[in-house]
Design an enzyme around this catalytic site. Structure first.
Site, short mmCIF file in Angstrom:
data_model
loop_
_atom_site.label_atom_id
_atom_site.label_comp_id
_atom_site.label_asym_id
_atom_site.label_seq_id
_atom_site.Cartn_x
_atom_site.Cartn_y
_atom_site.Cartn_z
N GLU A 165 -64.61 43.18 -6.23
CA GLU A 165 -63.61 43.02 -7.39
C GLU A 165 -64.01 44.48 -8.06
O GLU A 165 -65.17 44.85 -8.57
CB GLU A 165 -63.92 41.92 -8.07
CG GLU A 165 -62.96 42.15 -9.37
CD GLU A 165 -61.52 42.05 -9.25
OE1 GLU A 165 -61.06 41.46 -8.03
OE2 GLU A 165 -60.92 42.63 -9.95
N THR A 191 -55.49 42.24 -6.51
CA THR A 191 -56.53 42.10 -5.72
C THR A 191 -55.97 41.81 -4.46
O THR A 191 -55.90 42.09 -3.27
CB THR A 191 -57.31 40.91 -6.05
OG1 THR A 191 -58.04 41.19 -7.28
CG2 THR A 191 -58.59 40.60 -5.06
N HIS A 219 -64.93 41.20 -12.46
CA HIS A 219 -63.43 41.16 -13.00
C HIS A 219 -63.22 41.48 -14.47
O HIS A 219 -63.91 41.10 -15.34
CB HIS A 219 -62.79 39.77 -12.81
CG HIS A 219 -61.23 39.86 -12.77
ND1 HIS A 219 -60.71 39.86 -13.80
CD2 HIS A 219 -60.34 40.03 -11.73
CE1 HIS A 219 -59.17 39.98 -13.72
NE2 HIS A 219 -59.05 40.03 -12.39
N ASP A 277 -61.52 46.77 -4.25
CA ASP A 277 -60.41 46.57 -4.11
C ASP A 277 -59.32 47.41 -4.80
O ASP A 277 -58.33 47.95 -4.43
CB ASP A 277 -60.11 45.12 -4.47
CG ASP A 277 -60.34 44.67 -6.01
OD1 ASP A 277 -60.97 45.46 -6.73
OD2 ASP A 277 -59.73 43.65 -6.66
N HIS A 278 -59.65 47.81 -6.12
CA HIS A 278 -58.89 48.68 -6.80
C HIS A 278 -59.79 49.26 -8.09
O HIS A 278 -60.72 49.03 -8.27
CB HIS A 278 -57.71 48.02 -7.36
CG HIS A 278 -57.84 46.70 -8.09
ND1 HIS A 278 -58.58 46.55 -9.43
CD2 HIS A 278 -57.79 45.46 -7.67
CE1 HIS A 278 -58.74 45.26 -9.67
NE2 HIS A 278 -58.28 44.66 -8.76
C1 GP9 Z 1 -58.99 36.06 -8.84
C2 GP9 Z 1 -58.95 37.66 -8.41
C3 GP9 Z 1 -58.36 38.31 -9.47
O1 GP9 Z 1 -58.56 35.48 -7.79
O2 GP9 Z 1 -59.06 37.99 -7.26
O3 GP9 Z 1 -57.29 39.19 -9.00
P1 GP9 Z 1 -56.76 40.46 -9.91
O4 GP9 Z 1 -56.69 40.04 -11.36
O5 GP9 Z 1 -57.81 41.61 -9.86
O6 GP9 Z 1 -55.65 41.07 -9.36
MN MN Z 2 -59.15 42.76 -8.55
#
Ligand code: GP9
Ligand code: MN
Length: 619
Positions: free
Chosen positions: A249, A291, A404, A464-465
């Site tokens: 994350e 995500t 996160h 992821d980003h």
């Molecule tokens: C929660 C997590 C958050 O399942 O994957 O996703 P995001 O807010 O980063 O899209």
């Molecule tokens: Mn994410």
């Protein structure tokens, strides 16, 4: 309000609240929820006072039946998918068949409560009718009453929506957590907004698609494949090995190899990189699906949708996924993420993507909590126990959570990390959670090594980003020692690390080819020695492409040499940041635009099956 109208109001509202109680026992006392649910029922029945009892009575029965049907359908769906139904799902018939097959086991005796009133309704109405007979109210007054009911209904529903948006301002944009919406504004409000969104997107002009266009897409995909050498480098170097993929994350590239106050931010990733292929010019290509877009990019090599999230809007399309392809090779495929299974529509989408198993929050013991949920350390510890039970080879896709946004986690389970002058700032908090995520990952990799799994696996780790949003760019500029976070610098900071460790740490080294999430699947399939010639993928194998290119979802692109801000008509030398004449990049611009357009067509017209056939039969 006449007694019969009041009765119907109470009946429908009770059913809605019982439904909410069934999907979330703890949340039904919430005032905004009750107000909002009551508001939607008022909107539904505001007209009743305008009609004579004889006419409105059968309409009430129909209304009650429809709402009851919706509630039961949602309830069964919830028990199967941990989610509620929505228009994009209903538009695709296969969802009904998947639930239909297990309908008997999904229906509980207690659900009869929802239909208990139906046989009694005629009787009740007759009695209420008799009781009310003598009262005559003028029509004008009745119109006024009905309008007042409507206004009160809208006000109450609006209040629920307002309260929800205070904490989740973007939730209606991509609908990332449908159950959460229902928990806050009730089932009818949710379905109303969902239907509105659906038709809004639907009319938003899908791209025109002709047979010629389809052929063009096939040619494009074939050209892409023909760029690959006939005996690709490292093909099959990881043949038959497990594939362990960790999507971290909000992990950005800039933290790699960097220290603060004399401590490495990511010592474990840095150590892993020493024995891995490391792609340091790898971009995030996510859009409105966060995500879930990163998951999609890596697992199907297609761009995320132009609007909203693919996971939400096209969950029942055909996809030729990494999990699907590896299943054909005899792999067990499992995805693990310790959050609510309905979030980002994962429980539906993972079935679509062909994963054999989804281990979600419901399967983990919540023994350590920080930020959004289970800590990464506990997540990895418990995931490993699941993995140990699998037959090899397997594909395990692990998605972390602790790092996160907004990074103000409870740090009880973190070891201390001194961020100096950034302490208690947004960036300082980010560095602390990333340091924690790195530590968790380090423990996991050590354990994989101890148990001998590491050498029997290809291990891939990527971010992821972005983690630092644009409105915090000054922090980043300061931290990186940049005078200004201009467009050039900002685009460069959209990199996330991609690390692929081959067994025995073979072929380690840093590679600078430009790429992005789209390229993950073709690169991995080459390493695993799996033929991918029939799979319509838009990415390219980063180990075998003569040139790299990453097109960001909004159209900017990065090649090995240049960065082009397409919509602004500006280009830079990727290395130095000096301006480059944008007209010299016409071919690349065309390539980037076509790539995005083809991806949208494939998604919006669900073309994967057809394209797979074309590619299979292509000379
Ligand atoms: C929660 C997590 C958050 O399942 O994957 O996703 P995001 O807010 O980063 O899209
Ligand atoms: Mn994410």
């Amino acid at each position: 309000m006449s007694a019969d109208i009041f009765l119907v109001f109470l009946l429908i509202l009770s059913k809605l609240m019982i439904f909410n109680g069934m999907i979330d026992r703890t949340g039904i006392g919430s005032i905004p929820l009750i107000a909002s649910a009551a508001g939607t029922v008022l909107i539904l029945i505001f007209w009743a006072g305008l009609l004579p009892k004889k006419v409105r009575f059968p309409l009430f029965i129909i209304l009650d039946c429809v709402v009851t049907f919706i509630i039961i359908a949602d309830l069964l769906f919830f028990r199967y998918f941990s989610d509620v139904l929505s228009m994009p799902l209903l538009a695709q018939a296969s969802v009904v068949s998947s639930v239909k097959s297990s309908i008997v086991s999904l229906f509980h005796a207690s659900d009869l409560i929802f239909i208990a009133d139906l046989p009694l309704l005629p009787f009740i109405s007759a009695r209420v009718g008799r009781f009310n007979k003598k009262r005559k109210v003028r029509f004008g007054k009745r119109i006024l009453c009905s309008l007042s009911v409507l206004v009160i209904g809208i006000g109450l529903s609006g209040y629920g929506v307002y309260e929800l948006l205070k904490t989740q301002p973007h939730i209606f944009k991509s609908f990332y957590d449908r159950v959460y919406i229902v928990q806050n504004i009730g089932l009818l409000g949710f379905h109303g907004i969902d239907a509105y969104q659906y038709f809004k997107y639907k009319d938003k002009g899908a791209l025109p698609l002709s047979e010629d266009k389809k052929k063009e897409i096939v040619e494009f995909l074939k050209d892409k494949k023909s760029e690959q050498p006939s005996s690709p480098w490292l093909f099959g170097i990881g043949k038959g090995k497990n594939l362990i993929v960790i999507q971290v994350e909000a992990l950005q590239e800039f933290v790699i190899g960097r220290s603060i106050e004399g401590q490495e931010i990511t010592p474990n990733l840095n150590k892993l990189i020493k024995n891995s292929l490391y792609f340091d010019n790898y971009y995030t290509q996510t859009a409105g699906g966060g995500t879930s877009d990163a998951e999609l990019l890596s697992n199907v090599s297609m761009y995320p949708a132009r609007d909203g999230a693919t996971y939400i809007r096209f969950p029942l399309n055909d996809y030729y996924s990494l999990a699907g392809r590896l299943s054909e090779e005899g792999y067990w495929t499992s995805v693990m993420h310790a959050y609510r299974p309905g979030f980002w529509n994962r429980s539906v989408m993972y079935k679509t993507l062909g994963f054999d198993e989804f281990i979600s929050k419901n399967d983990y013991i919540p023994d350590e909590i920080s930020g959004m949920g289970l800590t990464d350390k506990s997540f990895f510890r418990q995931s490993l126990e699941f993995m140990e039970k699998y037959n090899e080879p397997y594909y395990a896709f692990l998605i972390t959570l602790t790092s996160h946004f907004p990074y103000d986690n409870d740090k009880k389970h973190f070891s201390s990390f001194n961020t100096g002058k950034y302490k208690d700032t947004f960036l300082g908090n980010y560095l602390e959670v990333i340091h924690y995520a790195d530590e968790a990952l380090g423990e996991f990799i050590d354990e994989l090594e101890k148990r001998g799994i590491l050498e029997r696996s290809v291990l891939a780790v990527y971010g992821d980003h972005f983690g630092i949003p644009r409105d915090k760019k000054e922090y980043l500029a300061d931290f990186l020692g940049l005078k200004e976070m201009d467009d050039y610098n900002w685009v460069k900071q959209q990199r996330v690390p991609l690390i692929i460790r081959l067994p025995e740490g073979k072929y380690k080294g840093t590679r600078h080819t430009a790429g992005g999430g789209l390229d993950f699947m073709p690169t991995i399939l080459n390493i695993l020695g799996v033929d991918s010639s029939n799979i319509p993928m838009l990415g390219r194998d980063l180990l075998n492409s003569p040139e790299g290119m990453a097109v960001l979802r909004h159209g900017y692109f990065i090649t090995d040499k240049y960065i082009c801000l397409t919509s602004k008509g500006i280009a830079y030398d990727a290395e130095t940041g000096s301006k480059y004449p944008v007209e010299k990049l016409e071919n690349e611009k065309d390539m980037a635009a076509r790539q995005l357009q083809y991806s949208d067509m494939i998604t919006e017209y669900n073309l994967v099956k057809e394209l797979t056939e074309y590619l299979k039969n292509a000379p």
